[in-house]
Motif scaffolding. Structure first.
Motif, PDB file in Angstrom:
ATOM      1  N   ILE A 170       0.255  10.187   0.556  1.00  0.00           N
ATOM      2  CA  ILE A 170      -0.577  10.726  -0.514  1.00  0.00           C
ATOM      3  C   ILE A 170      -1.478  11.807   0.092  1.00  0.00           C
ATOM      4  CG2 ILE A 170      -2.231  10.165  -2.340  1.00  0.00           C
ATOM      5  CD1 ILE A 170      -1.252   7.265  -2.131  1.00  0.00           C
ATOM      6  N   SER A 171      -1.023  13.039   0.016  1.00  0.00           N
ATOM      7  CA  SER A 171      -1.738  14.125   0.677  1.00  0.00           C
ATOM      8  C   SER A 171      -2.915  14.636  -0.144  1.00  0.00           C
ATOM      9  CB  SER A 171      -0.778  15.293   0.952  1.00  0.00           C
ATOM     10  OG  SER A 171      -0.183  15.745  -0.250  1.00  0.00           O
ATOM     11  N   THR A 172      -2.960  14.295  -1.432  1.00  0.00           N
ATOM     12  CA  THR A 172      -4.023  14.816  -2.287  1.00  0.00           C
ATOM     13  C   THR A 172      -5.250  13.921  -2.282  1.00  0.00           C
ATOM     14  OG1 THR A 172      -3.027  13.686  -4.184  1.00  0.00           O
ATOM     15  CG2 THR A 172      -2.401  15.980  -3.802  1.00  0.00           C
ATOM     16  N   ARG A 173      -5.167  12.759  -1.643  1.00  0.00           N
ATOM     17  CA  ARG A 173      -6.297  11.835  -1.610  1.00  0.00           C
ATOM     18  C   ARG A 173      -6.504  11.352  -0.172  1.00  0.00           C
ATOM     19  NH1 ARG A 173      -3.165  10.062  -5.955  1.00  0.00           N
ATOM     20  NH2 ARG A 173      -4.070  10.370  -8.006  1.00  0.00           N
ATOM     21  N   SER A 174      -7.732  11.069   0.151  1.00  0.00           N
ATOM     22  CA  SER A 174      -8.033  10.575   1.499  1.00  0.00           C
ATOM     23  C   SER A 174      -7.916   9.063   1.578  1.00  0.00           C
ATOM     24  CB  SER A 174      -9.447  11.005   1.911  1.00  0.00           C
ATOM     25  OG  SER A 174     -10.398  10.483   0.980  1.00  0.00           O
ATOM     26  N   HIS A 175      -7.896   8.403   0.413  1.00  0.00           N
ATOM     27  CA  HIS A 175      -7.815   6.949   0.417  1.00  0.00           C
ATOM     28  C   HIS A 175      -6.390   6.488   0.137  1.00  0.00           C
ATOM     29  CE1 HIS A 175      -8.480   7.967  -3.857  1.00  0.00           C
ATOM     30  NE2 HIS A 175      -7.703   6.924  -4.090  1.00  0.00           N
ATOM     31  N   ASP A 176      -6.164   5.201   0.290  1.00  0.00           N
ATOM     32  CA  ASP A 176      -4.848   4.609   0.052  1.00  0.00           C
ATOM     33  C   ASP A 176      -4.795   4.001  -1.349  1.00  0.00           C
ATOM     34  OD1 ASP A 176      -4.242   5.045   2.873  1.00  0.00           O
ATOM     35  OD2 ASP A 176      -5.606   3.368   3.237  1.00  0.00           O
ATOM     36  N   GLU A 177      -3.580   3.831  -1.838  1.00  0.00           N
ATOM     37  CA  GLU A 177      -3.377   3.212  -3.145  1.00  0.00           C
ATOM     38  C   GLU A 177      -2.711   1.858  -2.961  1.00  0.00           C
ATOM     39  OE1 GLU A 177      -1.237   5.705  -5.805  1.00  0.00           O
ATOM     40  OE2 GLU A 177      -2.855   7.178  -6.008  1.00  0.00           O
ATOM     41  N   VAL A 178      -3.146   0.892  -3.735  1.00  0.00           N
ATOM     42  CA  VAL A 178      -2.594  -0.456  -3.645  1.00  0.00           C
ATOM     43  C   VAL A 178      -1.685  -0.717  -4.844  1.00  0.00           C
ATOM     44  CG1 VAL A 178      -4.528  -1.515  -4.884  1.00  0.00           C
ATOM     45  CG2 VAL A 178      -3.185  -2.898  -3.291  1.00  0.00           C
ATOM     46  N   PHE A 179      -0.611  -1.494  -4.626  1.00  0.00           N
ATOM     47  CA  PHE A 179       0.258  -1.873  -5.733  1.00  0.00           C
ATOM     48  C   PHE A 179       0.895  -3.224  -5.433  1.00  0.00           C
ATOM     49  CE2 PHE A 179       3.165   0.056  -2.773  1.00  0.00           C
ATOM     50  CZ  PHE A 179       4.388  -0.568  -2.984  1.00  0.00           C
ATOM     51  N   TRP A 180       1.464  -3.829  -6.461  1.00  0.00           N
ATOM     52  CA  TRP A 180       2.138  -5.121  -6.333  1.00  0.00           C
ATOM     53  C   TRP A 180       3.632  -4.873  -6.191  1.00  0.00           C
ATOM     54  CZ3 TRP A 180       0.829  -9.882  -5.205  1.00  0.00           C
ATOM     55  CH2 TRP A 180       1.664 -10.950  -5.529  1.00  0.00           C
ATOM     56  N   PRO A 181       4.228  -5.180  -5.034  1.00  0.00           N
ATOM     57  CA  PRO A 181       5.610  -4.773  -4.763  1.00  0.00           C
ATOM     58  C   PRO A 181       6.689  -5.659  -5.378  1.00  0.00           C
ATOM     59  CG  PRO A 181       4.732  -5.941  -2.869  1.00  0.00           C
ATOM     60  CD  PRO A 181       3.608  -5.844  -3.872  1.00  0.00           C
TER      61      PRO A 181
ATOM     62  N   SER B   7       7.085  -6.460  -8.635  1.00  0.00           N
ATOM     63  CA  SER B   7       7.294  -6.229 -10.057  1.00  0.00           C
ATOM     64  C   SER B   7       7.678  -4.777 -10.265  1.00  0.00           C
ATOM     65  CB  SER B   7       6.027  -6.559 -10.861  1.00  0.00           C
ATOM     66  OG  SER B   7       6.150  -6.119 -12.198  1.00  0.00           O
ATOM     67  N   ASP B   8       8.619  -4.521 -11.187  1.00  0.00           N
ATOM     68  CA  ASP B   8       9.020  -3.150 -11.448  1.00  0.00           C
ATOM     69  C   ASP B   8       7.917  -2.369 -12.155  1.00  0.00           C
ATOM     70  OD1 ASP B   8       9.239  -4.655 -13.716  1.00  0.00           O
ATOM     71  OD2 ASP B   8      11.041  -3.684 -14.470  1.00  0.00           O
ATOM     72  N   GLU B   9       6.882  -3.059 -12.605  1.00  0.00           N
ATOM     73  CA  GLU B   9       5.754  -2.398 -13.253  1.00  0.00           C
ATOM     74  C   GLU B   9       4.638  -2.073 -12.262  1.00  0.00           C
ATOM     75  OE1 GLU B   9       4.482  -4.894 -16.422  1.00  0.00           O
ATOM     76  OE2 GLU B   9       6.394  -4.860 -17.458  1.00  0.00           O
ATOM     77  N   VAL B  10       4.862  -2.340 -10.978  1.00  0.00           N
ATOM     78  CA  VAL B  10       3.939  -2.124  -9.850  1.00  0.00           C
ATOM     79  C   VAL B  10       2.561  -2.736 -10.091  1.00  0.00           C
ATOM     80  CG1 VAL B  10       5.103  -0.027  -9.102  1.00  0.00           C
ATOM     81  CG2 VAL B  10       3.149   0.169 -10.631  1.00  0.00           C
ATOM     82  N   ARG B  11       2.459  -3.687 -10.974  1.00  0.00           N
ATOM     83  CA  ARG B  11       1.215  -4.414 -11.186  1.00  0.00           C
ATOM     84  C   ARG B  11       1.537  -5.904 -11.204  1.00  0.00           C
ATOM     85  NH1 ARG B  11      -0.090  -3.085 -17.568  1.00  0.00           N
ATOM     86  NH2 ARG B  11       1.824  -3.977 -18.424  1.00  0.00           N
ATOM     87  N   TYR B  12       0.541  -6.709 -10.932  1.00  0.00           N
ATOM     88  CA  TYR B  12       0.757  -8.149 -10.826  1.00  0.00           C
ATOM     89  C   TYR B  12       1.115  -8.751 -12.177  1.00  0.00           C
ATOM     90  CZ  TYR B  12      -0.072 -13.095 -10.063  1.00  0.00           C
ATOM     91  OH  TYR B  12       0.074 -14.455  -9.991  1.00  0.00           O
ATOM     92  N   THR B  13       2.134  -9.622 -12.153  1.00  0.00           N
ATOM     93  CA  THR B  13       2.485 -10.422 -13.327  1.00  0.00           C
ATOM     94  C   THR B  13       2.593 -11.876 -12.890  1.00  0.00           C
ATOM     95  OG1 THR B  13       4.881 -10.167 -12.981  1.00  0.00           O
ATOM     96  CG2 THR B  13       3.786  -8.507 -14.351  1.00  0.00           C
ATOM     97  N   VAL B  14       2.314 -12.776 -13.804  1.00  0.00           N
ATOM     98  CA  VAL B  14       2.362 -14.208 -13.476  1.00  0.00           C
ATOM     99  C   VAL B  14       3.777 -14.600 -13.051  1.00  0.00           C
ATOM    100  CG1 VAL B  14       2.095 -16.534 -14.404  1.00  0.00           C
ATOM    101  CG2 VAL B  14       0.442 -14.758 -15.013  1.00  0.00           C
TER     102      VAL B  14
ATOM    103  N   TRP C 201       0.823  -1.214   0.000  1.00  0.00           N
ATOM    104  CA  TRP C 201       0.000   0.000   0.000  1.00  0.00           C
ATOM    105  C   TRP C 201       0.853   1.258   0.000  1.00  0.00           C
ATOM    106  CZ3 TRP C 201      -5.371  -0.369  -0.044  1.00  0.00           C
ATOM    107  CH2 TRP C 201      -5.893  -1.650   0.197  1.00  0.00           C
ATOM    108  N   LYS C 202       0.314   2.301  -0.657  1.00  0.00           N
ATOM    109  CA  LYS C 202       0.836   3.654  -0.539  1.00  0.00           C
ATOM    110  C   LYS C 202      -0.185   4.424   0.306  1.00  0.00           C
ATOM    111  CE  LYS C 202       3.099   3.622  -5.057  1.00  0.00           C
ATOM    112  NZ  LYS C 202       3.163   4.276  -6.403  1.00  0.00           N
ATOM    113  N   PRO C 203       0.141   4.680   1.564  1.00  0.00           N
ATOM    114  CA  PRO C 203      -0.865   5.240   2.474  1.00  0.00           C
ATOM    115  C   PRO C 203      -1.123   6.728   2.263  1.00  0.00           C
ATOM    116  CG  PRO C 203       1.214   4.972   3.611  1.00  0.00           C
ATOM    117  CD  PRO C 203       1.414   4.384   2.246  1.00  0.00           C
ATOM    118  N   GLY C 204      -2.353   7.136   2.564  1.00  0.00           N
ATOM    119  CA  GLY C 204      -2.721   8.545   2.565  1.00  0.00           C
ATOM    120  C   GLY C 204      -2.569   9.128   3.954  1.00  0.00           C
ATOM    121  N   ILE C 205      -2.768  10.427   4.093  1.00  0.00           N
ATOM    122  CA  ILE C 205      -2.551  11.074   5.387  1.00  0.00           C
ATOM    123  C   ILE C 205      -3.620  10.684   6.411  1.00  0.00           C
ATOM    124  CG2 ILE C 205      -1.320  13.062   4.456  1.00  0.00           C
ATOM    125  CD1 ILE C 205      -3.887  14.625   4.488  1.00  0.00           C
ATOM    126  N   ASP C 206      -4.754  10.208   5.935  1.00  0.00           N
ATOM    127  CA  ASP C 206      -5.823   9.775   6.846  1.00  0.00           C
ATOM    128  C   ASP C 206      -6.000   8.257   6.809  1.00  0.00           C
ATOM    129  OD1 ASP C 206      -6.461  12.406   7.632  1.00  0.00           O
ATOM    130  OD2 ASP C 206      -7.676  12.679   5.822  1.00  0.00           O
TER     131      ASP C 206
END
Length: 334
Positions: free
Chosen positions: A94-105, A107-114, A21-26
């Protein structure tokens, strides 16, 4: 339930257990059970483990922040081990959003690969503690930075190419001379050959006495005697990530990039022109170069900290870049 449905649900559980996760301030994410620190979980100090976390068991990421949104550095240093602190403090919220962002750690493409999924299953990314191996974590961090951030930084391509060479270990420096058995002088020329300090990336750009004085004497006031265990590439990425998040100081990132390039120019002038480091002259011309970079329309900095080219005339663009290159070449000439 059929075998196919069970397999799909098992795969979904596997992905959910390993996402980061990339956490937000809240953020309401749990501090201890969520992968939010460089793709992994932070390590608490020993007394918290001994007490079973106590009242901090349900601690949330937002509890590590002040009401104004800034991170509570004192709290971070109190409850986490130093290794985790060094990763947490540069991690932007992430100060511009109240929610958190999810990513796949993984992979260098930050998205899931098989491929990365199978790598996790067969333990290619983890050590015996269940955390990311340092080598794998650093390689992914570098690849992700080069793909998503490096080429969007403010400044001419000249700066970014140097930064890319530093991160990928492609610069022709003393340690590479030894590794390739070239027989050339491998010692640092900035701090004096009599000291016999091999010119590594870490030594040249951070740990050398001259480089340390330059960083501390700059506007940023960086103390290089801290976090010396970090590889230079990670040290630079952490600082760039931190400076990009400083909205109140749009030009801190430009100062950092100019200083980094100036050290490389100083080194080359010392080797090929026999010029020595004169502190007063260096900082005067460093300040001039920073001002030139900030005022230059080619490197206008937007409110989100990104550098954008702002020139309608291609000839003007080329002239501005050449002007910056000339300024770099004469950086330490009195």
């Amino acid at each position: 339930m059929s075998w196919g449905v069970r397999s799909i649900l098992h795969g979904l559980d596997f992905v959910l257990q390993n996402i980061a996760w990339k956490p937000g301030i809240d953020s309401d994410l749990n501090v201890w059970s969520t992968r939010w620190v460089d793709g992994g979980m932070p390590e608490p100090v020993d007394f918290l483990l001994e007490e079973g976390f106590g009242f901090m068991k349900d601690f949330r990421i937002k509890d590590l922040c002040y009401n104004g949104g800034g991170r509570n550095e004192g709290m971070v240093r109190l409850i986490f081990k130093q290794e985790s602190v060094d990763k947490i403090l540069p991690t932007p919220l992430i100060s511009t959003r109240s929610h958190d962002e999810v990513f796949w750690p993984f992979s260098d493409e930050v998205r899931y690969t098989v491929k990365s999924g199978y790598g996790v299953i067969f333990g290619e990314f983890f050590n015996n503690k269940g955390t990311l191996k340092d080598k794998e974590r650093l390689n992914l961090k570098k690849k992700r930075f080069c793909k998503t951030t490096l080429w969007k930084l403010p400044g001419p391509q000249l700066w970014k190419i140097l930064l890319w060479k530093i991160i990928t270990g492609s610069l022709p420096i003393g340690s590479e001379f030894i590794k390739r058995n070239l027989g050339w002088d491998p010692f640092c020329t900035l701090c004096g050959k009599e000291l016999k300090e091999v010119e590594t990336l870490e030594h040249l750009f951070r740990d050398c006495d001259v480089s340390s004085r330059i960083w501390f004497g700059s506007v940023l006031g960086i103390r290089t005697d801290q976090n010396t265990f970090l590889e230079l590439g990670e040290w630079i990425i952490n600082w760039i990530t931190y400076l990009k998040g400083q909205k109140e100081n749009y030009y801190g990132l430009t100062h950092f990039l100019v200083t980094l390039n100036s050290i490389w120019t100083l080194r080359n002038n010392s080797i090929f022109r026999g010029e020595s480091f004169v502190q007063k002259v260096f900082f005067k011309q460093l300040g001039s170069l920073v001002s030139l970079a900030i005022k230059n329309p080619v490197m206008k900095i937007t409110n989100d900290g990104e550098g954008v080219f702002n020139s309608n005339d291609s000839e003007d663009l080329e002239d501005e870049l050449n002007c910056l290159k000339d300024a770099l070449l004469v950086l330490v000439i009195d």
